[in-house]
Motif scaffolding. Sequence first.
Motif, mmCIF file in Angstrom:
data_model
loop_
_atom_site.group_PDB
_atom_site.id
_atom_site.type_symbol
_atom_site.label_atom_id
_atom_site.label_comp_id
_atom_site.label_asym_id
_atom_site.label_seq_id
_atom_site.Cartn_x
_atom_site.Cartn_y
_atom_site.Cartn_z
ATOM 1 N N UNK A 69 39.146 42.771 33.326
ATOM 2 C CA UNK A 69 38.843 41.813 34.398
ATOM 3 C C UNK A 69 39.049 42.436 35.775
ATOM 4 N N UNK A 70 38.277 41.967 36.729
ATOM 5 C CA UNK A 70 38.420 42.449 38.097
ATOM 6 C C UNK A 70 39.743 42.014 38.679
ATOM 7 N N UNK A 71 40.372 42.936 39.395
ATOM 8 C CA UNK A 71 41.631 42.627 40.048
ATOM 9 C C UNK A 71 41.342 42.243 41.495
ATOM 10 N N UNK A 72 41.943 41.169 41.930
ATOM 11 C CA UNK A 72 41.814 40.758 43.319
ATOM 12 C C UNK A 72 43.009 41.319 44.078
ATOM 13 N N UNK A 73 42.721 42.186 45.031
ATOM 14 C CA UNK A 73 43.782 42.836 45.788
ATOM 15 C C UNK A 73 43.996 42.110 47.112
#
Length: 61
Positions: free
Chosen positions: A34-38
């Motif tokens: 899954x994409x990580x939200x930074x």
Amino acid sequence: MATSSITHNFVISSPESIEKFVTALEEAEHDRSPRKILPGRQLTNPDEILTLMKKRTKKNV
């Protein structure tokens, strides 16, 4: 170079190899992490950018 393998031509001739290739592509599609939200924000103000860059150069010198 690492990207040369992406553009490399290859031939799949047997039906078994085709099935394995398609299966591998499908599994790769399902196994994506899954994409990580930074945390962060975009700086557009020149003064803020200058302040940030001054801090960066002081720490790295």
